[in-house]
Design an enzyme around this catalytic site. Structure first.
Site, mmCIF file in Angstrom:
data_model
loop_
_atom_site.group_PDB
_atom_site.id
_atom_site.type_symbol
_atom_site.label_atom_id
_atom_site.label_comp_id
_atom_site.label_asym_id
_atom_site.label_seq_id
_atom_site.Cartn_x
_atom_site.Cartn_y
_atom_site.Cartn_z
ATOM 1 N N GLY A 44 0.701 -1.230 0.065
ATOM 2 C CA GLY A 44 0.070 0.106 -0.097
ATOM 3 C C GLY A 44 0.954 1.337 0.102
ATOM 4 N N CYS A 74 -6.747 -7.679 -4.290
ATOM 5 C CA CYS A 74 -6.113 -7.052 -3.529
ATOM 6 C C CYS A 74 -6.553 -5.526 -4.077
ATOM 7 C CB CYS A 74 -4.714 -7.013 -3.605
ATOM 8 S SG CYS A 74 -3.570 -5.896 -3.119
ATOM 9 N N CYS A 182 -10.230 -2.080 1.073
ATOM 10 C CA CYS A 182 -8.890 -2.889 1.081
ATOM 11 C C CYS A 182 -9.088 -4.124 1.684
ATOM 12 C CB CYS A 182 -7.890 -2.110 1.946
ATOM 13 S SG CYS A 182 -6.501 -3.358 2.061
#
Length: 258
Positions: A44, A74, A182
């Site tokens: 991230g 993802c 997420c």
């Protein structure tokens, strides 16, 4: 006799297990190969070019398993790599979609907080989605660097400490709707509801799974609680830490908690 359809799932770590759990709820004959890139997690806060290379390598590894399609389970990987990899691979590449649209449609004119990684927040994919929905002014971006990494380590007490001030601020701003951008954050729903009981939580897992199964022409009958899913799965975690394998098993088993 034709065997079960074999599909690959990938994530930077544990987050995509929430998608795998969703797939296993369907009475479908699937063989799922899950790859968690824990050696390189979290994604991230990395540069887009680095994420693209990492995701490309994982997809090549999944191709070696003879999968017929790959789901980037993802949001960060989807934002950074899906568009490019669809041009490079001969098999279908699917990605995650934050549940912004249902949140907007069900709460017209209301503020929607989007919890996501810094990469997901900055990438063009999200900006296009917000523009298509005319939701630029309604979406409150909340970047959560490091939060996915806490899930990968099973540090849920630390995750709660991380989230408390964020949720407090959202309550003070009268936000009533929260989109989890997420897949790691799905495993934090119980913490979010504990600290923000009346918030409505949206995530893209269900919609993504239905789109995946529809596109691959897989039946979508949800299993009864007493029945066993027709799907089987294989976990590949590129980690030498026993903790990760133990945590993965726990995350797949604790249905009521997560």
């Amino acid at each position: 006799m034709k065997g079960p359809l074999k599909i690959g799932l990938m994530d930077s770590g544990m987050g995509g297990l929430s998608v795998l759990k969703g797939i296993l709820k369907y009475d479908a004959e699937l063989e799922v190969v899950y790859y968690g890139d824990l050696k390189n997690s979290p994604y991230g806060e990395k540069e887009t070019s680095e994420i693209l290379e990492l995701v490309r390598d994982v997809c090549k590894r999944l191709q070696e398993e003879n999968v017929s399609a790959i789901l980037l389970a993802c949001n960060t990987a989807t934002s950074a790599a899906a568009q490019t990899l669809r041009k490079e691979f001969s098999i279908p590449i699917f990605g995650m979609e934050p549940a912004i649209k249902p949140a907007i449609l069900q709460n017209p004119g209301k503020k929607i907080a989007l919890l996501a990684t810094p990469v997901t927040q900055r990438e063009k994919k999200l900006q296009r989605l917000k523009a298509e929905l005319g939701a630029e002014e309604l979406i409150l971006p909340v970047s959560c660097p490091g939060l996915a990494g806490l899930v990968d380590k099973g540090e849920f007490d630390e995750a709660e400490k991380y989230l408390r001030p964020i949720l407090k601020k959202l309550r003070e701003e009268n936000v009533e709707n929260l989109v989890l951008g997420c897949t790691h954050y799905i495993f934090l729903k119980h913490i979010i509801l504990k600290n923000f009981p009346n918030v409505r939580i949206y995530d893209g897992n269900s919609g993504t799974i239905k789109h995946l199964l529809n596109s691959l022409q897989v039946r979508q009958r949800v299993s009864n609680r007493s029945s066993v899913s027709g799907s089987v799965y294989k976990l590949i975690l590129n980690s030498d830490e026993e903790l990760h394998f133990r945590l993965a098993t726990e995350l797949l088993q604790f249905e009521n908690k997560f």
